[in-house]
Design an enzyme around this catalytic site. Structure first.
Site, mmCIF file in Angstrom:
data_model
loop_
_atom_site.group_PDB
_atom_site.id
_atom_site.type_symbol
_atom_site.label_atom_id
_atom_site.label_comp_id
_atom_site.label_asym_id
_atom_site.label_seq_id
_atom_site.Cartn_x
_atom_site.Cartn_y
_atom_site.Cartn_z
ATOM 1 N N ILE A 128 -57.256 -58.734 -12.108
ATOM 2 C CA ILE A 128 -57.466 -59.284 -13.457
ATOM 3 C C ILE A 128 -58.779 -58.828 -14.084
ATOM 4 C CG2 ILE A 128 -56.030 -61.361 -13.149
ATOM 5 C CD1 ILE A 128 -58.693 -62.926 -12.714
ATOM 6 N N CYS A 146 -48.881 -60.668 -4.697
ATOM 7 C CA CYS A 146 -50.165 -59.994 -4.903
ATOM 8 C C CYS A 146 -51.159 -60.813 -4.104
ATOM 9 C CB CYS A 146 -50.503 -59.919 -6.390
ATOM 10 S SG CYS A 146 -50.219 -61.446 -7.308
ATOM 11 N N SER A 147 -52.184 -61.359 -4.725
ATOM 12 C CA SER A 147 -53.068 -62.230 -3.965
ATOM 13 C C SER A 147 -52.527 -63.658 -4.037
ATOM 14 C CB SER A 147 -54.486 -62.156 -4.518
ATOM 15 O OG SER A 147 -54.969 -60.839 -4.377
ATOM 16 N N GLY A 154 -50.189 -64.586 -6.325
ATOM 17 C CA GLY A 154 -48.789 -64.570 -6.725
ATOM 18 C C GLY A 154 -48.529 -65.207 -8.077
ATOM 19 N N ARG A 178 -50.047 -60.535 -11.158
ATOM 20 C CA ARG A 178 -49.276 -59.298 -10.997
ATOM 21 C C ARG A 178 -47.847 -59.589 -10.568
ATOM 22 N NH1 ARG A 178 -54.267 -56.425 -7.920
ATOM 23 N NH2 ARG A 178 -54.760 -58.609 -7.553
ATOM 24 N N ARG A 233 -56.415 -67.835 -18.018
ATOM 25 C CA ARG A 233 -56.245 -66.441 -18.431
ATOM 26 C C ARG A 233 -56.450 -66.248 -19.932
ATOM 27 N NH1 ARG A 233 -57.213 -66.075 -13.921
ATOM 28 N NH2 ARG A 233 -55.792 -65.558 -12.207
#
Lengths: 549, 653
Positions: free
Chosen positions: B276, B338-339, B341, B344, B384
């Site tokens: 990110i 991803c990390s 989830g 991504r 975000r």
């Protein structure tokens, strides 16, 4: 015939043709004097007919006895032919090489082409200067047609008839011509009916290092100014380039000698730079390495989009001077046959709604490019794959078409024609069965007797069957000046030309078909509704007498 | 209200970024929710409303001769500049706006004060508009292999997951719990998309806590069960969307990725989408490029390249394509993580879904997809999108990238999408505007705790009601290319700069005539014509019948003329076509007829109306109101736009 000597092997069987996004075709390869033909035995697959004149360069490769010829075309397509047999392959390659680089114009295909259609309207007669002068006469009586260049001796690259200020006699024209590069004295390019301002074009004045002047030249362009009005001279070169030109006898108009004119310098690149730009752009588009950075930096490095922007900006400036400042404009670069024509023709597309019709656009190309002496033969001799030493090739006309496409994208309802017409013109400027783009100027075309010996492109395009393909379904005539945006965000890569062979267009084609369908269906309904409405009205009036006893 | 130091400032000048040569004088108002500028003089189109929650930054510039410039930069890429005559006023506005645009509590967000005149039932209805249960059943779930597990009903196993989750029927609760303990934030593998044609699934999770050597039997059983729930395949893909280096670094922190040796029949794959922070910086650079004033082509292209934005979009698209091909072509299930989830993973799962399933290319389908893969699965919208003042490092344009991937696909497949680009831009706008409650908070649980459904309205119904604006006239659902998997080209030149989003408010950069609008008008008119045609045909049929009748009567009852002549007249009256449109009163039909005719004229006059637009083009009068997509009305700016936006005007050259 001499072609036979050049064709070492006229036909080879078992040749495999590879084209991107199309199935491979196996078939027989035939060479004729003007075409490379590959036909498969199956009826379903399309044959390949390629004009030798369309071939820009070829490469050979051998793996064992299998030879491969990569054919790179002027329309930017790249095809691969796998030819069994080393000898056949070598023969074919050298034949193609020879046939695609014929020097003599009179051996070109247009001199051998016989149309398979009936010529209803002879394109050679479609756009004669006398006709456009009649239009001008209906608007103003300030201008006259001069025959001073009747035998092309005053200016070899000009046509025989030229529109000049009424008050300037032929003798003055001769003097002005001697003061301009290549004899290209200022002539009328466009008359803006709305405010009676004009756009003229010329070549650079031959001031040289000691600041020569020419009273007749000054008088000539001053004659186009109304009393008390000023005009603009748009020099398509930077001031530095224009200064350098003095050393070679050229130069620019000195303020002292042209007090009523204000000079503006722009920076349109010279033709050899443009050719390099095209080569780099096409290389970037064909680069198969799938990295984003590589693509964007190569696109940037090609400078193609910058060239588009600069040309468009200059044309907007010329149009702005005329329409907004209410001033007359003189445009020139060095020779007045390249950047000058890009600017004057684009300015007309911006200013004049007539130029946005098919007919008007054809007339514009005829007037501002063919008659005005853009050296098509030289400029379009080679395209992006030329690997020899560049002579005078340059994509000047292609850049003009690209700029038109940009305006078309921004005003999708203001043009009677669509992108297909522009792509078609690009193809035919580089290789064609028609004679229209042969030769470098009117004088040369006359010598080649093109109008007698070849068919005009316009004879073909203007047939209703062909025109259909070029019509923009969204067209709504629009009588206004259209100002395009020239911001980099607004200018796109012309994918229809540069990515044409590198992507599948199936989905885009279907979208276009759908658009056509939506509009046609609407028209059909409109007709139905109108006719029903009429019928009903009729029935009602027929009925009423019955009801009155 | 306590934050407003200065509710009203007179004689403020407004400059819009795109055409800052001309300004408009008016009055600036600060309200609790909006900054409002009302231009002096002209009566309409001279109001500018900017939601405080859309403001991303307020900047004071150095004083100029004309006053004190204040720059308002919005999350929807609008940039507004005011010039305020007095320094103290400017400062007060600056301080007020700085505070108002950085809410500290959710309750300060606009959605809690937005109160359209709808009753409670209607508000609830707006929230019921999308139903994820219906979406799963559309996919064919539950079925004999997959069911909803009640394990997360109280959000106890994973507080960032939704309450209802699909898992293979064969996994037991202890396996789920065990697996969740082995995954970051408890985000155990669960179903995202089910392909009923071949029983293949896309599952999602967070990274395993594998460190350098840890393993978890339940997690391995979980993956085994997912693999086995696809009877047709002998293995499954595990896709880690991170660059390999990042994933390896995570191992040191006790996290990491699946070891192929420990899991039966998995094929492990890294995809390499950046994190990110990289994406945030990339978009920042892109925005700077988009906001350049008259850049050269070289500056623009170099800036675009250096931003790396399109490279990232390409990597997300390629990941989506890899997964959708595995599902549709190989029939192999995929687990994506991803990390954590939620970034991504959400991007890649939803891009793959759009590629796979034509339903997600419809208006409602895209809404459902965002609701499912993003909202319900705990994409942290508040962090975000920076809804509240907080950690700037948490802000990232993850959802922007998903919307952009959809846009890039629309460019390649113009007939495959029911919606148009305005729909994407509207969604983008509302994700950031906090106008509706949908994108508030970071998880379903938080939204429930905050009673979002009770206190705010849902955006989806609002968009659905405006759906006529969002339709793609070229949409052809029946076309073969639009069925099944879309196979986009991922050649670099297929990824383009999204001008409509990033230069949304720079009207002069966009085509002056819109193909889309034109086709939409034509389609609308076609529909009216179809109705009119049906009407006329009925009318004809009636008239034909009547004529026959009249003739018959004329023949039969010649002697008693007078009495009977009136009869057909009556019937003809009774049978006027009005009756065919539902017995409505005459006035209505008349209006209807008139309306149709009027609209016909309108179309006939389209040149005229487009003339009006064109005179805009010609004079360069910018009408900003047309692209505010209905949220804010914007002022008109009487600026003469130079056709050459560079310094090329004859006066300056």
């Amino acid at each position: 015939m001499e072609f036979a000597e050049l064709i070492k092997t006229p036909r080879v069987d078992g040749v495999v043709l590879h084209r991107p996004f199309m199935p491979t075709v196996e078939g027989t390869l035939c060479l004729t004097g003007h075409h490379l033909i590959l036909s498969s035995r199956q009826d379903t697959t399309e044959e390949l007919w390629l004009l030798h004149a369309n071939i820009d360069s070829t490469e050979k490769r051998f793996v064992g006895s299998l030879g491969t010829i990569i054919v790179k075309c002027k329309d930017l397509r790249v095809i691969q032919l796998d030819i069994p047999g080393m000898e056949e392959c070598l023969n074919i390659a050298s034949s193609i090489e020879a046939l695609s680089t014929l020097d003599s114009v009179s051996l070109m295909y247009p001199f051998f082409y016989r149309p398979l259609f009936e010529v209803i309207e002879d394109g050679w007669q479609s756009f004669v200067p006398e006709e456009s002068f009649k239009d001008l006469e209906s608007m103003t009586d300030e201008w006259r047609l001069s025959e001073v260049n009747k035998d092309f001796s005053l200016c070899p690259s000009y046509p025989s008839l030229l529109t000049v200020p009424k008050d300037i006699d032929d003798e003055s024209l001769c003097k002005a011509a001697s003061f301009r590069h290549g004899g290209r004295f200022p002539v009328l390019s466009y008359y803006h009916k709305k405010n009676a301002m004009v756009m003229m074009r010329a070549a650079q004045p031959l001031t040289g290092t000691n600041g020569r002047r020419c009273k007749e030249d000054e008088k000539l362009i001053n004659a186009t100014l109304c009393a008390g009005k000023r005009g603009y001279i748009i020099d398509t070169r930077t001031i530095a380039v224009a200064q350098q030109a003095k050393a070679r006898g050229g130069g620019f108009e000195q303020e002292a000698n042209y007090p009523q004119w204000r000079r503006i310098h722009k920076a349109i690149e010279r033709s050899n730079v443009l050719q390099d730009s095209l080569i780099k752009l096409v290389e970037a588009c064909n680069d198969q390495s799938h990295s984003m950075d590589r693509w964007l930096s190569k696109l940037e490095a090609s400078n193609w989009q910058s060239n588009v922007k600069e040309i468009l900006t200059t044309a907007c400036l010329a149009a702005q001077c005329i329409d907004r400042e209410g001033a007359s404009v003189l445009v020139h670069g060095t020779e007045g046959t390249d950047s000058t024509l890009q600017v004057t023709s684009l300015a007309q597309i911006i200013l004049d709604p007539a130029c946005r019709t098919i007919r008007g656009f054809e007339a514009l190309i005829e007037r501002e490019w063919l008659q005005a002496g853009h050296p098509f033969q030289q400029r379009c001799a080679q395209s992006a794959y030329s690997n020899g030493k560049p002579r005078s090739e340059a994509p000047v006309f292609l850049l003009f078409l690209d700029c038109v496409w940009q305006i078309l994208r921004q005003f999708p309802c203001s043009f009677q024609f669509n992108e297909n017409l522009l792509i078609m013109l690009f193809e035919h400027a580089y290789a064609s069965q028609f004679g229209t783009f042969l030769g470098n100027c009117v004088a040369e075309r006359g010598k080649l007797q093109l109008s007698q010996k070849t068919v005009s492109l316009w004879s073909w395009v203007n047939r209703p069957q062909e025109l259909e393909r070029f019509l923009n379904p969204l067209y709504e005539p629009n009588n206004l000046v259209i100002w395009p945006s020239v911001a980099p965000q607004s200018l796109l890569l012309w994918e229809g030309v540069f990515l044409r062979w590198n992507r599948s267009t199936k989905c885009l084609d279907e979208a276009y078909q759908e658009m056509v369908h939506i509009i046609e269906y609407n028209k059909e309904l409109q007709n139905k509704v109108n006719s029903l409405r009429r019928q009903l009205a009729q029935l009602e009036t027929e009925d009423s007498p019955l009801q009155t006893p | 209200m306590e934050h407003i130091r200065m509710p009203k400032v007179e004689n403020v000048r407004l400059l819009v970024r795109s055409s800052s040569r001309r300004t408009q004088v008016g009055t600036l108002y600060l309200t609790a929710t909006h900054t409002i500028f009302v231009g002096k003089g002209s009566e309409d189109r001279n109001e500018l409303w900017v939601l405080h929650s859309l403001v991303c930054n307020v900047v004071k510039h150095k004083a100029s001769q004309s006053g004190y410039p204040l720059l308002i930069i919005c999350k929807n890429f609008q940039v507004i500049q005011f010039i305020i005559p007095q320094e103290s006023d400017c400062h007060d506005v600056y301080i007020s706006l700085s505070r108002l645009s950085r809410p500290e509590k959710y309750e300060e967000l606009y959605c809690f004060s937005f109160n359209p005149s709808v009753d409670k039932a209607e508000r609830e209805h707006s929230w019921d508009f999308l139903d994820l249960k219906a979406e799963y059943s559309r996919m064919g779930l539950p079925n004999k292999l997959w069911h909803v597990t009640p394990i997360n009903r109280e959000y106890r196993v994973c507080d960032t997951y939704p309450a209802d989750l699909f898992v293979p029927k064969s996994v037991t609760l202890p396996v789920i719990v065990g697996s969740s303990k082995f995954r970051s934030r408890g985000r155990f593998p669960t179903l995202s998309y089910y392909c009923k044609e071949n029983h293949t699934t896309i599952c999602r999770s967070s990274q395993p806590l594998s460190g350098f050597s840890a393993r978890c039997l339940e997690d391995e059983q979980m993956l085994q069960a997912i693999m086995k729930s696809n009877p047709g395949s002998r293995f499954m893909y595990v896709v880690d969307t991170r660059p390999k280096l990042n994933a390896m670094a995570n191992r040191a922190a006790g996290k990491g990725y699946e070891n192929e040796d420990n899991y039966c029949n998995i094929k492990f794959q890294f995809i390499g989408i950046e994190n990110i922070h990289v994406m945030r910086n990339s978009q920042q650079k892109l925005i700077e490029v988009s906001a350049l004033r008259s850049p050269s082509m070289g500056e623009f292209l170099t800036g675009l390249e250096n931003s790396d934005w399109l490279r990232h979009i390409k990597s997300i698209m390629e990941a989506g394509l890899f997964i959708s091909k595995a599902v549709a072509e190989e029939g192999v299930s995929v687990l994506v993580h991803c990390s954590d989830g939620w970034d991504r993973t959400a991007q890649v799962c939803s891009v793959a879904s759009v590629l796979l399933d034509p339903y997600y290319r419809t208006l409602k389908g895209l809404m459902v997809l965002i609701e499912k893969d993003w909202v319900s699965f705990g994409h942290m919208f508040s962090h975000r999108c920076g809804h509240l003042i907080g950690e700037a490092k948490e802000v990232s344009p993850v959802i922007d990238q998903f919307l952009e991937c959809v846009w890039q696909l629309m460019e390649q497949f113009p007939c495959a999408f029911e919606y148009n680009e305005k729909f994407l831009i509207s969604i983008h706008n509302h994700i950031y505007s906090c106008h509706y409650g949908n994108f508030i908070c970071n998880s379903q649980k938080e939204r429930k705790d905050l009673c979002i459904k009770e206190k705010t309205h849902s955006m989806w119904l609002h968009l659905w009601e405006k759906k006529l604006d969002f339709m793609n006239p070229l949409f052809k659902p029946d076309q073969s290319q639009n069925q099944g998997l879309l196979r986009p080209s991922t050649a670099p030149y297929c990824f383009k700069y999204w001008r409509r989003l990033y230069n949304r408010f720079d009207r002069e950069l966009h085509p002056r005539q819109s193909e889309l609008d034109c086709l939409m008008t034509v389609k609308e008119e076609t529909q009216q014509l179809e109705e009119e045609l049906a009407l006329y045909e009925q009318k004809m049929a009636v008239l034909d019948k009547e004529r026959a009748k009249t003739l018959y009567m004329q023949k039969g009852v010649l002697d008693s003329k007078q009495a009977l002549w009136s009869l057909p007249l009556d019937t003809s009256l009774a049978n006027t076509p009005q009756d065919y449109i539902g017995g409505a009163p005459n006035v209505f039909t008349l209006q209807q007829g008139e309306r149709e005719r009027a609209e016909l004229c309108l179309f006939g006059d389209q040149t005229k109306s487009s003339d009006a637009d064109n005179s805009d083009q010609e004079s360069g009068v910018a009408d900003f109101s047309s692209h505010s997509s209905g949220e804010e009305s914007l002022p008109s700016e009487d600026s003469v736009k130079d056709p050459d936006s560079d310094e090329t005007g004859p006066n300056r050259a």
